[in-house]
Design a protein around this motif. Structure first.
Motif, PDB file in Angstrom:
ATOM      1  N   ARG A 150       6.530 -15.087  40.552  1.00 16.19           N
ATOM      2  CA  ARG A 150       6.390 -13.865  41.349  1.00 16.19           C
ATOM      3  C   ARG A 150       5.727 -14.169  42.696  1.00 16.19           C
ATOM      4  NH1 ARG A 150       4.324  -9.698  37.810  1.00 16.19           N
ATOM      5  NH2 ARG A 150       6.508  -9.384  37.391  1.00 16.19           N
ATOM      6  N   ARG A 151       4.649 -14.935  42.677  1.00 14.40           N
ATOM      7  CA  ARG A 151       3.958 -15.282  43.915  1.00 14.40           C
ATOM      8  C   ARG A 151       4.824 -16.174  44.804  1.00 14.40           C
ATOM      9  NH1 ARG A 151      -0.612 -18.999  43.691  1.00 14.40           N
ATOM     10  NH2 ARG A 151      -1.034 -19.453  45.837  1.00 14.40           N
ATOM     11  N   ARG A 193      11.012 -28.033  39.598  1.00 16.96           N
ATOM     12  CA  ARG A 193       9.970 -27.749  40.607  1.00 16.96           C
ATOM     13  C   ARG A 193       9.932 -28.849  41.660  1.00 16.96           C
ATOM     14  NH1 ARG A 193       6.967 -26.024  36.164  1.00 16.96           N
ATOM     15  NH2 ARG A 193       5.926 -28.033  36.036  1.00 16.96           N
ATOM     16  N   GLU A 194      10.039 -30.108  41.214  1.00 19.00           N
ATOM     17  CA  GLU A 194      10.018 -31.218  42.171  1.00 19.00           C
ATOM     18  C   GLU A 194      11.226 -31.190  43.093  1.00 19.00           C
ATOM     19  OE1 GLU A 194       9.464 -34.804  39.918  1.00 19.00           O
ATOM     20  OE2 GLU A 194       7.412 -34.248  39.362  1.00 19.00           O
ATOM     21  N   PHE A 240       4.526 -21.779  53.995  1.00 20.03           N
ATOM     22  CA  PHE A 240       4.998 -22.952  53.254  1.00 20.03           C
ATOM     23  C   PHE A 240       3.959 -23.456  52.255  1.00 20.03           C
ATOM     24  CE2 PHE A 240       4.952 -27.541  52.729  1.00 20.03           C
ATOM     25  CZ  PHE A 240       6.191 -27.752  52.160  1.00 20.03           C
ATOM     26  N   GLU A 241       2.720 -23.639  52.712  1.00 14.92           N
ATOM     27  CA  GLU A 241       1.686 -24.207  51.825  1.00 14.92           C
ATOM     28  C   GLU A 241       1.401 -23.298  50.639  1.00 14.92           C
ATOM     29  OE1 GLU A 241      -1.711 -25.330  54.131  1.00 14.92           O
ATOM     30  OE2 GLU A 241      -0.548 -26.768  55.303  1.00 14.92           O
ATOM     31  N   LEU A 301       4.625 -22.549  43.628  1.00 18.49           N
ATOM     32  CA  LEU A 301       5.670 -23.279  42.932  1.00 18.49           C
ATOM     33  C   LEU A 301       5.069 -24.194  41.867  1.00 18.49           C
ATOM     34  CD1 LEU A 301       8.684 -24.167  42.700  1.00 18.49           C
ATOM     35  CD2 LEU A 301       8.158 -25.892  44.449  1.00 18.49           C
ATOM     36  N   PHE A 302       4.070 -24.978  42.249  1.00 13.02           N
ATOM     37  CA  PHE A 302       3.482 -25.928  41.299  1.00 13.02           C
ATOM     38  C   PHE A 302       2.552 -25.256  40.301  1.00 13.02           C
ATOM     39  CE2 PHE A 302       5.048 -29.025  44.382  1.00 13.02           C
ATOM     40  CZ  PHE A 302       5.748 -29.840  43.510  1.00 13.02           C
ATOM     41  N   ALA A 303       2.099 -24.049  40.601  1.00  7.69           N
ATOM     42  CA  ALA A 303       1.325 -23.282  39.618  1.00  7.69           C
ATOM     43  C   ALA A 303       2.263 -22.562  38.655  1.00  7.69           C
ATOM     44  CB  ALA A 303       0.427 -22.275  40.324  1.00  7.69           C
TER      45      ALA A 303
END
Length: 194
Positions: free
Chosen positions: A167-168, A137-138, A154-155, A161-163
């Motif tokens: 799918r999202r 992820r990082e 992007f945000e 990504l961090f959650a």
């Protein structure tokens, strides 16, 4: 396992593979490139700077993967040996713990060093998958920040990504250029089952 790198010319993937191959592709594309070229480590997602001077042979030699070093013979010496077991790759380092931690460690079979090694190996075994997922992820985030920070969504993509909401995340980057989208998914999720 060898490290891989990926070069992007603008928002399009130029080359991917071992550093020597990517460096050659970048050098060939560089003089006529109308868009900036960036090279990223696939392991970290961070941009790398390369010295691309010289001909193809010089680049290949400069960025070739190093061969495993031959086993070193230990010279006969009368000097006292330091702590650790250098032949096994063991080196002494300092560890700061509270007195109760040292007391517990020293009471373990084999002493503090054996107990610490066992604890570290157990933690690596138990947390290995989670650590690899976090590192993936990082790496995806570092790459995404460098190349797609100005793209729409992007945000929200970073939050997904961090959650760890694949799918999202994929839906947030769906409208992005295909090469960026594909590389992000590869960085973030290639080691995991679908």
């Amino acid at each position: 396992m060898s490290q891989t790198f990926t070069a992007f010319k603008g928002l399009s993937r130029l080359a991917s593979g071992p550093l020597s191959e990517v460096a050659l592709a970048v050098q060939k594309a560089g003089p006529q490139a109308a868009e900036p070229i960036a090279i990223f480590s696939d392991a970290t997602g961070r941009a790398v700077d390369l010295d691309l001077r010289g001909d193809e042979r010089a680049l290949s030699a400069r960025f070739a993967e190093p061969a495993a070093p031959p086993p070193a013979e230990e010279p006969a010496s009368e000097e006292p040996r330091g702590r650790g077991r250098p032949k096994l790759g063991v080196v002494a380092r300092e560890v700061t713990l509270l007195p109760r931690h040292w007391e517990w460690l020293n009471g373990q079979p084999g002493g503090a060093s054996v107990a610490l090694r066992k604890l570290v190996e157990e933690a690596r075994r138990l947390n290995g998958d989670r650590d690899r997922e976090r590192a993936a992820r990082e790496a995806a985030y570092h790459f995404m920040s460098a190349i797609a920070g100005n793209l729409p969504g992007f945000e929200e993509a970073a939050r997904a990504l961090f959650a760890d909401n694949r799918r999202r995340f994929v839906s947030q980057i769906a409208a992005w250029p295909a090469d960026i989208r594909d590389h992000l998914v590869k960085l973030a999720y290639s080691d995991r089952a679908e």
